[in-house]
Structures are given as structure tokens and as C-alpha cells.
Design an enzyme around this catalytic site. Structure first.
Site, PDB file in Angstrom:
ATOM      1  N   TYR A  23      39.579  23.470 -28.501  1.00  0.00           N
ATOM      2  CA  TYR A  23      38.490  23.200 -29.439  1.00  0.00           C
ATOM      3  C   TYR A  23      37.203  23.938 -29.088  1.00  0.00           C
ATOM      4  CZ  TYR A  23      40.960  19.267 -31.590  1.00  0.00           C
ATOM      5  OH  TYR A  23      41.841  18.491 -32.271  1.00  0.00           O
ATOM      6  N   ARG A  53      21.415  -9.055  -9.904  1.00  0.00           N
ATOM      7  CA  ARG A  53      22.361  -9.002 -11.017  1.00  0.00           C
ATOM      8  C   ARG A  53      22.525 -10.453 -11.464  1.00  0.00           C
ATOM      9  NH1 ARG A  53      28.063  -5.912 -10.014  1.00  0.00           N
ATOM     10  NH2 ARG A  53      28.495  -7.768  -8.798  1.00  0.00           N
ATOM     11  N   MET A  98      41.909  14.877 -26.884  1.00  0.00           N
ATOM     12  CA  MET A  98      42.122  13.444 -26.815  1.00  0.00           C
ATOM     13  C   MET A  98      43.398  13.090 -26.036  1.00  0.00           C
ATOM     14  SD  MET A  98      42.487  10.623 -29.841  1.00  0.00           S
ATOM     15  CE  MET A  98      40.934  11.004 -30.623  1.00  0.00           C
ATOM     16  N   LYS A 128      39.752  -7.775 -10.386  1.00  0.00           N
ATOM     17  CA  LYS A 128      39.124  -7.626 -11.702  1.00  0.00           C
ATOM     18  C   LYS A 128      39.467  -6.259 -12.278  1.00  0.00           C
ATOM     19  CE  LYS A 128      35.036  -6.088  -9.236  1.00  0.00           C
ATOM     20  NZ  LYS A 128      33.826  -6.541  -8.545  1.00  0.00           N
TER      21      LYS A 128
END
Ligand code: PLP
Length: 820
Positions: free
Chosen positions: A715, A587, A764, A490
Site C-alpha cells: 500500500y 493510579r 491488515m 490479567k
């Protein structure tokens, strides 16, 4: 040529069946990697995980007619009356006896290399340096194990003038066996690492064990700066002659100076009072040691100094590995562009054959060096190999290949040079296929690789497929014969790349794959994965696809079950479903109070069949929850018993995840579900050292600046520079999955062996690191995590778990898969 009867005699076996005295040419050990021919011999090896004897019937059907099996093999041989069988006490020993005997028939000098690091690179460099002087044969890739060494030595033939083999061991007692097979005349000991591994009581024992490779050698070449090695040698092997190198002037090769210069290093050595200076295009300690190692052998062989320095000029620090990466037009590329000989071609073709993502397989191949074989023989063998691996198309580059083009029956085209090919290359002619690019160095196929690969920006996640196999085997070692294994792929196989990982798992014959969503399963089917796939979170909208793509839904509630039944056509027969029981995780899953009603539905509708029943442990990773875990397992079994009794047939039960396999192997039931462990993280932290890290996240330095005291970096002016600093900007940011919490010194990355802290806030697409006092240049490689720092350290630094780090690596980061 060796014939069957001689083989039987050499391995001291008893002939169980004799049909014809076939020649013995191909030795096969792995039923998945066979060359089908009457001159192939299959050795049935029994290990904890696999028993080669289980595959004899299948191999016989594929045309294999010679077998070496254990005396305990009880199947009646009458049904194989046209095959040869030898019975032995130990099949691995038989292989070793056979190859040791084979080796003993050769009188050429044999060189053997061992050590903790650098074996393969030293071997490759020596072979490049000596290629013009000798017809030499060497171990393919890093084939240096108990089976790798026999495979290597078996390549010897009458034409060879020099043999070059590596030997690797992981525990006591192994080296004697390798020594007997290689019987080296000349030994080379590379660097012995400081840590002592699992299989040795101490570092001293490890060194002693490695030195056993040289007990019959005429000479040993090694670095006397390794004090401990020197002491052990002098004490334990006083009669072994040595030819040494090191920083002490008494060495045969005295290393006078190693100086870092721009773009590499300048090295000066002295031999017999003559100085030799040369430059190499690298400056890291390991590469320098490796080159000195190779060089010392050349001095020992009395290669003239000018030839040595000419040879060194041509050396490149090479990637040694085969890489699988994305290509243009939905192709996959297997990049093996650094060498080409028949043994490594066979390995690359087999790797190609394993890839099921695409069924069109193409090979771009250069001429092979004709060491020890006539061109006729050589290219016939290449043609046979291509045929046995179902290659669809050949692009041959080089004069010799073109000359022998009539040997190839498959669709093929030929070019005299790489330039000819490149100038007529139409990239549109490649699409939806896997392309193996395999060429000798002089053909410089990296240019072809560059044109056919998808463009990669500086950041890549490299996934080591050998490590995946290793980790899988570690978990398999806890399992009883017959326990099935489902591997969770997964979330893009925990970030590692689903189809490639799934392809490897299919090759390793796991029983099931598990994904979270239907789309993930559909994608795997589209990539040629045929293993059964369980989908854990099927939605109503996706049931159509589940049926269409032959996926199997997990059913965890009355709502999902009803939705499925509403949709199933009346004539559906026994669709496999997986029932999830909630025993404490809270769950998904049915609870104890639901069982009665569930049984009612399951027994009244024959369109569905319960394939498995399972539950999930909430605290398997921590021993403080052992009691709770065991109570979950007890509850699970009582709920499963009730369902099984009511429906009246046996189902597969499973409960354990990676941590559970290690902690409760006695509760493995019929199947286990492996997840994070495959990807190199041992969740109970008791066996971490037994796993190999599978992923290395890498980027590069874009720019370097000198920043003055008082300025700030990045930044919000967070990166305050208290004193003058050298700062590197690297090409990874939070959009790549490099968490912003690594800002301001929390995260550290590895540059040329030094850990460097992040300075300022992570941006980023990039971030800045402090490289003051570190050898760092623009374009250099930066390791975010891998062998060091590990993903575990990395996760700890920001208070999360490795699962999150792995699955956050963004899709824009290209995955590259490799195999040593
Ligand atoms: C993800 C998952 C696993 C695997 O867990 P690991 O801790 O990664 O081994 C097993 N079972 C289920 C139901 C899962 O969702």
C-alpha cells in the site's frame, strides 16, 4: 527384583522403620506425580523452594509405604509403623547411588549422548535407525538431568539389548554424577555451542566438563570440525579412543559433500573407501549435523551401508514435543502422536492429569512396542497407569491392544487400525473433554489430530510450559520459605492464554491468581481453576458474579466499598476483600488521609474480612527510583500497621511486582505479585539471561515473488525496490497484533536462520519481507519473535515495552502449548 533392604544397603542408609521387605519398583521424587503402590519408594528431596518431607503424611495417606528421608527428618516415625523408612545424608545422592548400582548389573552396551544442542533428536533418530536390530531402551523425551538420568536408567530390564541415554548439565561438578549412573561404553558428543553458560567459567571449561561423561568409555564419537573440542580431547584425554566424522578425509566418516537440492539436501560420505550418498528432507545445518552424528554411530556399529540408507529414507524431522491445543466441540487436544512407549506414556498421562480445564479425560492410544516386556505385562501396566490417572475413556487402536482389551476396566472401544477408527469416527462423540492422542509413528495419528483439532491459520503463538515453570522457579528462588506468591494472569495471561497458564500455576501450587476484570475470573472458574482469585477492577455490576464465582474483589475507594456493602446480603460472613493503598503510583487506592474513615467502615461491618493489604511500586524497574520505592514501602507499612491494629487481626501484606522481587527481596513481606517475569521478561534487566523465553510467534510464507528494480511493494507504494529483489508475503498483519510501526524495514523476522526486513507497509492480515539471497520457499516457517529475535528486541524497534507486544497479539492467533 530389588527389595527394600537391599535398597537401604546400597544407599548406605540407616533403617528408621522396617515393616515389610517390599519390592522397589517405582521411584518417586515429586509429591504431585505419584504412582500409588506398595512397591513405590518416595525420595524426600529438599530444595530452596520445596521440601519433600512436608508431603510425607499426604503420601502415606495415599498409600505410599516406602520412604527415603534425610537423617535430619525429626517427625516421629511411630505413626507410620506399617511403612519402611531409610535415613540418609543426602536423598539425591541416594537416588544416584541406587541407580548406579542398578546399572552395574547390566552387561549390555550403553550409549550416552551429551552436547549443547541436538541430544534429544540424535537419540530419537538413533533409536529409529536401530529399532529393528536391537531391543533398546532410551531416555524418555529429554530426560537428561540429575533426576532425569536416574529415571531413564531405572527403565533397564533383562530383555534389553542396548541402552541409549542422554545427559545434560548446567554447571561444574554435575557430569561426574551422571557418568557414574550411566557408565557409557560408547559416547557421542553432539555440537557444543559457542556461548558459555552461567555455570561455567569459560567455553573450555564447559567442553572439559561435558567430556567427563566419557572417561570410562571404550569409544567417543564426535565431529572433528569442532577444533576446540579436538584440541582439548587430544590434550586432556589422550587415551580416549575416538571414532570421528568431519570434512577432513582422515576421519572415519569423511563428509565429502552436502548439497542443497529442492526439498532437502544430498549428502555424500565415505567410510572405509566406500561412498554412500543419500538425501534427507531438510537443509538446515543443525539437522544435517544431527543426522551425521547418528550415521557415524551406525558405521561404528558396522551396520551395512544399504541398511543405513534404507533407514535414513524413513526418517522424518519430527516435532519432539507434546502439544496442548484447542480442539473441536470445546475440547482440548494433547498431541503426542510421534512416539509411544511406556515411559513416555506415563509422562503424557501425567501431563493430562495436570490439566484441570475439563474433567472428562479421554485417551486415544496405539499399540506399544514390546521391547523387553511380555505383552501381558506391558498392557497390564498400561491399564494400571490409565487407572491411576483417572482416565474416563480409552480408544485403543492396534491389534495387540484389541487382544488385551479385557485388561482395561474403564469404558473403552478398540479398533484394529487407524483407518478403521477414522472411517467410523463421529466427531460429535467428542465434546467438552481433554483428549490425549498418543501413538507410535507407524500408526500415523497425525491424521486423527488433524480431524479433532481446531483449524489453525498460519499464525500461532507457541507457549513453552516448561519455560513458564522455569521462570516461576527463578522468582521463587528469591523468596523465603512461607512467602506466598500471587501470579498476575490479567489480559489473557499477558497474551499467553489464561486457562492453560492458570492450570499450570495451579499444578505448581502458587497461592493466588490476579486478574483485572471479573469476567476474566469467571472464565478461569469455568475452566476448572480453584485457586483464590483477586479481581483488581470489580465494577458494581459485577459484584453478583464475584460472589457467585467465589472471587475476591480489590477495594480501592469508598465508592467501590459502599457499592459492595449495599449489595451484600445481611447474612454474608467475612467476604474476603483486598485493600489497595496508593503510596505514590497514583493510579488506584486509598491515600493516607483516607485511613481513618476506612478503619471506621472496616471495623463496623462483619460481613467483610480484609484478606490482604497491598500497594504497587511505580518505579521498581529502574534503580534510579530506589529511594522513591523505599519511601513507598515505608509509607505502606505505616498505613497497613494502622489498619491492622484497628481491625485487630493479621492480614497478608504484599507490594512487590516482578521487578520488585528482584530488586527488593528483603521487602517481600507475606506475598509477592509476579507478572511479566513469568512470561520471560526480566523487568530490571539484571537477570534476563536467567529466564527462558516462553512464547514464539510464528507464521508461514504464503507466496514468493521476484520484483524488478523500480517497482514498489504494498500500500501507498512505500516499499521501493532499488534493485531486483526476492520478496515473500507472510501471513501476519496488524490485525494479528503485528504493529504497523514495523513497516518499512523497522521490523525484522527470522526465516531459515536469516533475519529479513519488512518491506513496505504492514497490511491488515499480511506483510511482505525482503528475502533476497535467503533460502526461502513458499510454506516455510517465519519466526516473528522467540529465542531470536527476542520480544525485547522487537519492542525496542518500535519504542514500546514487551508488555504491549505480548498483550497485543490478537485472539485470532491460536495459542499452542507444549512441554518437552
Ligand atoms: C500487573 C500488576 C502486577 C504485575 O506487574 P509486573 O510488572 O508484570 O510484574 C503487580 N501488581 C499489580 C497491582 C498489577 O496491576
Amino acid at each position: 527384583m530389588l527389595l527394600f533392604k537391599e535398597l537401604a544397603e546400597v544407599v548406605k542408609g540407616k533403617i528408621g522403620n522396617f515393616y515389610h521387605n517390599y519390592p522397589v519398583v517405582h521411584l518417586l521424587f515429586d509429591s504431585r506425580k505419584i504412582v500409588s503402590s506398595l512397591s513405590s519408594v518416595f525420595f524426600a528431596i529438599k530444595s530452596d523452594r520445596r521440601d519433600g518431607h512436608d508431603f510425607i503424611k499426604e503420601l502415606y495417606e495415599k498409600g505410599i509405604r516406602q520412604f527415603v528421608v534425610l537423617k535430619t527428618y525429626t517427625v516421629s516415625l511411630e505413626r507410620y509403623s506399617d511403612a519402611n523408612f531409610v535415613l540418609v545424608d543426602d536423598t539425591i545422592e541416594a537416588i544416584q547411588d541406587l541407580t548406579a548400582y542398578y546399572r552395574s548389573q547390566f552387561r549390555i552396551p550403553i550409549i550416552a549422548i551429551t552436547g549443547s544442542n541436538g541430544k534429544t533428536i540424535v537419540k530419537e533418530w538413533i533409536s529409529q535407525l536401530l529399532a529393528d536390530k536391537y531391543k533398546l531402551v532410551k531416555s524418555p523425551r529429554s530426560y537428561n538431568s540429575q533426576l532425569g538420568v536416574p529415571i531413564s536408567v531405572w527403565q533397564l530390564n533383562e530383555q534389553h539389548e542396548l541402552g541409549l541415554f542422554e545427559a545434560g548439565i548446567s554447571k561444574r561438578g554435575e557430569m561426574e554424577k551422571l557418568e557414574r549412573i550411566i557408565r557409557p561404553d560408547i559416547g557421542i558428543l553432539t555440537n557444543v555451542g559457542t556461548a558459555h553458560d552461567e555455570g561455567f567459567r569459560s567455553r573450555e571449561e564447559k567442553i572439559l566438563e561435558k567430556l567427563k561423561l566419557f572417561v570410562h568409555s571404550k569409544i567417543l564419537i564426535y565431529n572433528t570440525d569442532q577444533e576446540e573440542v579436538k584440541n582439548i580431547l587430544e590434550r586432556e584425554f589422550p587415551n580416549l579412543n575416538t571414532f570421528t566424522w568431519g570434512t577432513n578425509p582422515k576421519n572415519h566418516v569423511f563428509v565429502k559433500e552436502v548439497k542443497e537440492i529442492s526439498g532437502g539436501s544430498r549428502i555424500t560420505v565415505q567410510n572405509k573407501n566406500h561412498d554412500l550418498s543419500f538425501t534427507v528432507p531438510f537443509s538446515d545445518q543443525a539437522s544435517i549435523q544431527n543426522i551425521l552424528q547418528a550415521l557415524t554411530l551406525l558405521f561404528y556399529l558396522e551396520v551395512p551401508a544399504d541398511e543405513i540408507s534404507n533407514g535414513i529414507k524413513k526418517l522424518q524431522p519430527l516435532g519432539m514435543r507434546m502439544e496442548l491445543k484447542g480442539g473441536i466441540n470445546s475440547c482440548h487436544i494433547i498431541d503426542d502422536a510421534y512416539s509411544n512407549d511406556i515411559a513416555s506414556l506415563a509422562i503424557a498421562l501425567q501431563f493430562l492429569d495436570q490439566q484441570k480445564q475439563k474433567n472428562k479425560h479421554t485417551v486415544i492410544l496405539s499399540d506399544l512396542p514390546e521391547s523387553g516386556m511380555s505383552p501381558e505385562q506391558l498392557y497390564s501396566e498400561v491399564a494400571t497407569l490409565l487407572k491411576s490417572r483417572n482416565i474416563g475413556r480409552l480408544i485403543g487402536i492396534g491389534k495387540s491392544l484389541a487382544l488385551h482389551k479385557d485388561k482395561f476396566e474403564l469404558p473403552s472401544e478398540f479398533y484394529k487400525t487407524t483407518e478403521d477408527f477414522l472411517s467410523s469416527l463421529n466427531t460429535e462423540s467428542f465434546s467438552q473433554e481433554i483428549i490425549l492422542i498418543k501413538g507410535a509413528r507407524s500408526f500415523r495419528f497425525e491424521r486423527i489430530v488433524a480431524l479433532l483439532s481446531e483449524k489453525v491459520h498460519g499464525t500461532v503463538l507457541e507457549v513453552n510450559l516448561d519455560a513458564l515453570g522455569h521462570n516461576l522457579n527463578y522468582y521463587r528462588s528469591f523468596l523465603n520459605h512461607g512467602t506466598k506468591i500471587m501470579v498476575m494472569v490479567k489480559a489473557f495471561a499477558y497474551g499467553s492464554g489464561s486457562s492453560e497458564v492458570a492450570g499450570l500455576l495451579q499444578f505448581h501450587k502458587v497461592d493466588y491468581l490476579g486478574v483485572a476484570y471479573t469476567d476474566e475470573g469467571v472464565q478461569l472458574r469455568n475452566q476448572g481453576i480453584s485457586l483464590p482469585i483477586m479481581v483488581m477492577n470489580p465494577s458494581r455490576e459485577s459484584f453478583e458474579k464475584i460472589l457467585q464465582y467465589n472471587l475476591e474483589p480489590e477495594i480501592y475507594s469508598f465508592k467501590t466499598l459502599q457499592e459492595l456493602l449495599d449489595l451484600l446480603p445481611q447474612d454474608t460472613k467475612r467476604l474476603r476483600i483486598h485493600i489497595k493503598l496508593d503510596t505514590g503510583m497514583h493510579r488506584l487506592g486509598y491515600e493516607e488521609k483516607d485511613i481513618e474513615q476506612l478503619i471506621g467502615i472496616l471495623t463496623s461491618d462483619s460481613r467483610i474480612k480484609v484478606q490482604t493489604i497491598f500497594t504497587h511500586l511505580a518505579g521498581a524497574d529502574d534503580s534510579c527510583f530506589n529511594e522513591f520505592s523505599l519511601s513507598q514501602l515505608t509509607l505502606f507499612n505505616s498505613m497497613a500497621d494502622r489498619i491492622e491494629t484497628a481491625i485487630g487481626y493479621k492480614v497478608i501484606r504484599h507490594a512487590l511486582n516482578s521487578a520488585g522481587i528482584v530488586r527488593f527481596p528483603e521487602h517481600q513481606m507475606d506475598m509477592v505479585r509476579l507478572g511479566i517475569g513469568l512470561y520471560g521478561v526480566e523487568a530490571t534487566s539484571t537477570g534476563q539471561h536467567k529466564l527462558m523465553p516462553i512464547g514464539t510467534l510464528k507464521t508461514t510464507i504464503s507466496q514468493i515473488k521476484e520484483i524488478k528494480q523500480g517497482d514498489t511493494v504494498g500500500y501507498s507504494r512505500k516499499g521501493i525496490v532499488e534493485k531486483n529483489k526476492k520478496v515473500a508475503t507472510i501471513a501476519i498483519g496488524y490485525a494479528d497484533g503485528f504493529n504497523r510501526r514495523f513497516s518499512n524495514g523497522v521490523g525484522k523476522v527470522l526465516i531459515n536462520g536469516s533475519l529479513c526486513p519488512i518491506i513496505g507497509n504492514v497490511c491488515m492480515d499480511m506483510c511482505m519481507v525482503d528475502v533476497t539471497g535467503v533460502a526461502a520457499n513458499e510454506g516455510d516457517e517465519v519466526i516473528i519473535f522467540g529465542a531470536h529475535p527476542t520480544i525485547i528486541e522487537h519492542a525496542k524497534a518500535i519504542g514500546t515495552i514487551p508488555y504491549e507486544i505480548l498483550t497485543s497479539i490478537s485472539q485470532r492467533v491460536k495459542r499452542i502449548f507444549f512441554s518437552e
